[in-house]
Design a protein around this motif. Structure first.
Motif, PDB file in Angstrom:
ATOM      1  N   LEU A 197       0.792  -1.229   0.000  1.00  0.00           N
ATOM      2  CA  LEU A 197       0.000   0.000   0.000  1.00  0.00           C
ATOM      3  C   LEU A 197       0.829   1.288   0.000  1.00  0.00           C
ATOM      4  O   LEU A 197       0.472   2.244  -0.701  1.00  0.00           O
ATOM      5  CB  LEU A 197      -0.989   0.003   1.163  1.00  0.00           C
ATOM      6  N   PRO A 198       1.928   1.374   0.759  1.00  0.00           N
ATOM      7  CA  PRO A 198       2.739   2.614   0.676  1.00  0.00           C
ATOM      8  C   PRO A 198       3.247   2.874  -0.739  1.00  0.00           C
ATOM      9  O   PRO A 198       3.275   4.028  -1.193  1.00  0.00           O
ATOM     10  CB  PRO A 198       3.890   2.338   1.650  1.00  0.00           C
ATOM     11  N   GLU A 199       3.647   1.818  -1.440  1.00  0.00           N
ATOM     12  CA  GLU A 199       4.093   1.971  -2.829  1.00  0.00           C
ATOM     13  C   GLU A 199       2.927   2.347  -3.741  1.00  0.00           C
ATOM     14  O   GLU A 199       3.063   3.197  -4.636  1.00  0.00           O
ATOM     15  CB  GLU A 199       4.723   0.664  -3.322  1.00  0.00           C
ATOM     16  N   LEU A 200       1.779   1.714  -3.499  1.00  0.00           N
ATOM     17  CA  LEU A 200       0.624   1.944  -4.368  1.00  0.00           C
ATOM     18  C   LEU A 200       0.072   3.356  -4.202  1.00  0.00           C
ATOM     19  O   LEU A 200      -0.458   3.932  -5.157  1.00  0.00           O
ATOM     20  CB  LEU A 200      -0.460   0.905  -4.095  1.00  0.00           C
ATOM     21  N   ARG A 201       0.193   3.907  -3.010  1.00  0.00           N
ATOM     22  CA  ARG A 201      -0.254   5.282  -2.785  1.00  0.00           C
ATOM     23  C   ARG A 201       0.491   6.242  -3.715  1.00  0.00           C
ATOM     24  O   ARG A 201      -0.094   7.178  -4.285  1.00  0.00           O
ATOM     25  CB  ARG A 201      -0.043   5.677  -1.329  1.00  0.00           C
ATOM     26  N   LEU A 202       1.775   6.004  -3.888  1.00  0.00           N
ATOM     27  CA  LEU A 202       2.585   6.831  -4.787  1.00  0.00           C
ATOM     28  C   LEU A 202       2.352   6.456  -6.250  1.00  0.00           C
ATOM     29  O   LEU A 202       2.251   7.322  -7.122  1.00  0.00           O
ATOM     30  CB  LEU A 202       4.066   6.672  -4.442  1.00  0.00           C
ATOM     31  N   HIS A 203       2.272   5.166  -6.487  1.00  0.00           N
ATOM     32  CA  HIS A 203       2.143   4.669  -7.862  1.00  0.00           C
ATOM     33  C   HIS A 203       0.867   5.178  -8.522  1.00  0.00           C
ATOM     34  O   HIS A 203       0.873   5.557  -9.704  1.00  0.00           O
ATOM     35  CB  HIS A 203       2.168   3.142  -7.833  1.00  0.00           C
ATOM     36  N   PHE A 204      -0.227   5.183  -7.760  1.00  0.00           N
ATOM     37  CA  PHE A 204      -1.523   5.605  -8.291  1.00  0.00           C
ATOM     38  C   PHE A 204      -1.934   6.980  -7.763  1.00  0.00           C
ATOM     39  O   PHE A 204      -3.113   7.274  -7.617  1.00  0.00           O
ATOM     40  CB  PHE A 204      -2.593   4.576  -7.937  1.00  0.00           C
ATOM     41  N   LYS A 205      -0.969   7.828  -7.508  1.00  0.00           N
ATOM     42  CA  LYS A 205      -1.232   9.121  -6.854  1.00  0.00           C
ATOM     43  C   LYS A 205      -2.145  10.030  -7.678  1.00  0.00           C
ATOM     44  O   LYS A 205      -2.827  10.897  -7.120  1.00  0.00           O
ATOM     45  CB  LYS A 205       0.075   9.848  -6.534  1.00  0.00           C
ATOM     46  N   ASP A 206      -2.177   9.848  -8.967  1.00  0.00           N
ATOM     47  CA  ASP A 206      -3.013  10.690  -9.823  1.00  0.00           C
ATOM     48  C   ASP A 206      -4.345  10.026 -10.177  1.00  0.00           C
ATOM     49  O   ASP A 206      -5.074  10.511 -11.046  1.00  0.00           O
ATOM     50  CB  ASP A 206      -2.258  11.037 -11.113  1.00  0.00           C
ATOM     51  N   CYS A 207      -4.651   8.919  -9.511  1.00  0.00           N
ATOM     52  CA  CYS A 207      -5.858   8.157  -9.830  1.00  0.00           C
ATOM     53  C   CYS A 207      -6.911   8.321  -8.737  1.00  0.00           C
ATOM     54  O   CYS A 207      -6.615   8.139  -7.552  1.00  0.00           O
ATOM     55  CB  CYS A 207      -5.533   6.668  -9.966  1.00  0.00           C
ATOM     56  N   GLN A 208      -8.114   8.631  -9.149  1.00  0.00           N
ATOM     57  CA  GLN A 208      -9.249   8.590  -8.236  1.00  0.00           C
ATOM     58  C   GLN A 208      -9.985   7.275  -8.332  1.00  0.00           C
ATOM     59  O   GLN A 208     -10.586   6.807  -7.361  1.00  0.00           O
ATOM     60  CB  GLN A 208     -10.212   9.738  -8.547  1.00  0.00           C
ATOM     61  N   THR A 209      -9.924   6.652  -9.513  1.00  0.00           N
ATOM     62  CA  THR A 209     -10.596   5.376  -9.761  1.00  0.00           C
ATOM     63  C   THR A 209      -9.641   4.424 -10.468  1.00  0.00           C
ATOM     64  O   THR A 209      -8.886   4.833 -11.351  1.00  0.00           O
ATOM     65  CB  THR A 209     -11.856   5.581 -10.626  1.00  0.00           C
ATOM     66  N   LEU A 210      -9.706   3.167 -10.083  1.00  0.00           N
ATOM     67  CA  LEU A 210      -8.837   2.130 -10.635  1.00  0.00           C
ATOM     68  C   LEU A 210      -9.699   1.109 -11.365  1.00  0.00           C
ATOM     69  O   LEU A 210     -10.755   0.709 -10.877  1.00  0.00           O
ATOM     70  CB  LEU A 210      -8.070   1.454  -9.498  1.00  0.00           C
ATOM     71  N   LEU A 211      -9.245   0.673 -12.528  1.00  0.00           N
ATOM     72  CA  LEU A 211      -9.916  -0.397 -13.261  1.00  0.00           C
ATOM     73  C   LEU A 211      -9.304  -1.730 -12.843  1.00  0.00           C
ATOM     74  O   LEU A 211      -8.094  -1.932 -12.965  1.00  0.00           O
ATOM     75  CB  LEU A 211      -9.755  -0.209 -14.766  1.00  0.00           C
TER      76      LEU A 211
END
Length: 235
Positions: free
Chosen positions: A22-36
């Motif tokens: 999750l710490p990595e994913l917070r940065l990885h998807f920082k510009d995403c409000q919704t994920l497919l």
């Protein structure tokens, strides 16, 4: 520019689903409000809806909403318009079969290569290689091709396990099976241990996590790679 996290597993022993990432994913998807989310590899006993709900609970911890690709009338457009994409684990044969059934393999590869942030775990990581031929999964269905996304220029063996010298089990080890693959195929194979992942930024591929990975190349001795190793030389 490719922007991927390709992880061996979604869950570590005594941890929750995706918790360690999750710490990595917070940065990885920082510009995403919704994920497919692509649930096609779904584990036994789970529906696409069940699997998507499980993923949604994990991503809610970092304030990202999740929609399953099965919720869209046009899955091709869903991939093309996605802010970020996650393909979960399960059975790789099933996942690959479904991607080909809905004509999504090429569009998914093109979208990831164009820079849409991607996360793969287990089966969702297997498909990032050139082929799915080094999966550990049983062939419960028959895909039309073993060719996959080609995000990285080699194959993966997620959940890689070292031989247990104290075990009395006489079956094939993971290393033995990869050597069998190399009797007929020249592609490098990376044995990715639990808790490790690849960070892909453009053509740069870095090993992350707290464990080494094991690199197998045809007619060469296996090589241990330390965390932080750059695998871009395999391009």
């Amino acid at each position: 520019m490719k922007n991927c996290i390709i992880a061996s597993t979604s869950t570590l022993h005594e941890g929750g689903y995706l918790d360690y990432l999750l710490p990595e994913l917070r940065l990885h998807f920082k510009d995403c409000q919704t994920l497919l989310f692509i649930p096609f590899a779904r584990p036994s006993g789970m529906t696409h809806e069940d699997y998507t709900a499980k993923v949604a609970l994990a991503f809610a911890k970092i304030n990202i909403a999740v929609l399953g690709i099965h919720e869209f009338e046009n899955p091709t457009e869903a991939i093309q318009n996605a802010e970020g994409i996650f393909t979960g684990g399960g059975n790789t044969f099933l996942l690959v079969s479904q991607l080909y059934k809905f004509n999504l393999m090429t569009i998914l590869a093109d979208t990831i290569k164009a820079g849409t942030p991607y996360l793969g775990c287990s089966a969702g990581s297997n498909i990032c290689g050139l082929t799915m031929q080094t999966t550990n999964d049983m062939p419960i269905v028959y895909p039309p091709s073993f060719q996959t996304l080609g995000i990285i220029p080699f194959n993966l063996n997620p959940h890689y396990l070292d031989p247990d010298i104290n075990s009395q089990h006489m079956g094939e080890t993971r290393e033995t099976r990869i050597k069998e693959f190399h009797a007929f195929n020249s592609l490098p194979v990376l044995g990715l241990r639990e808790g490790s992942w690849l960070e892909v930024k453009g053509n740069k591929i870095i090993l992350k996590g707290n464990l080494q990975a094991r690199l197998f190349r045809q007619n060469q001795l296996p090589e241990e790679l330390e965390t932080g190793s750059d695998l871009s030389f395999l391009n």
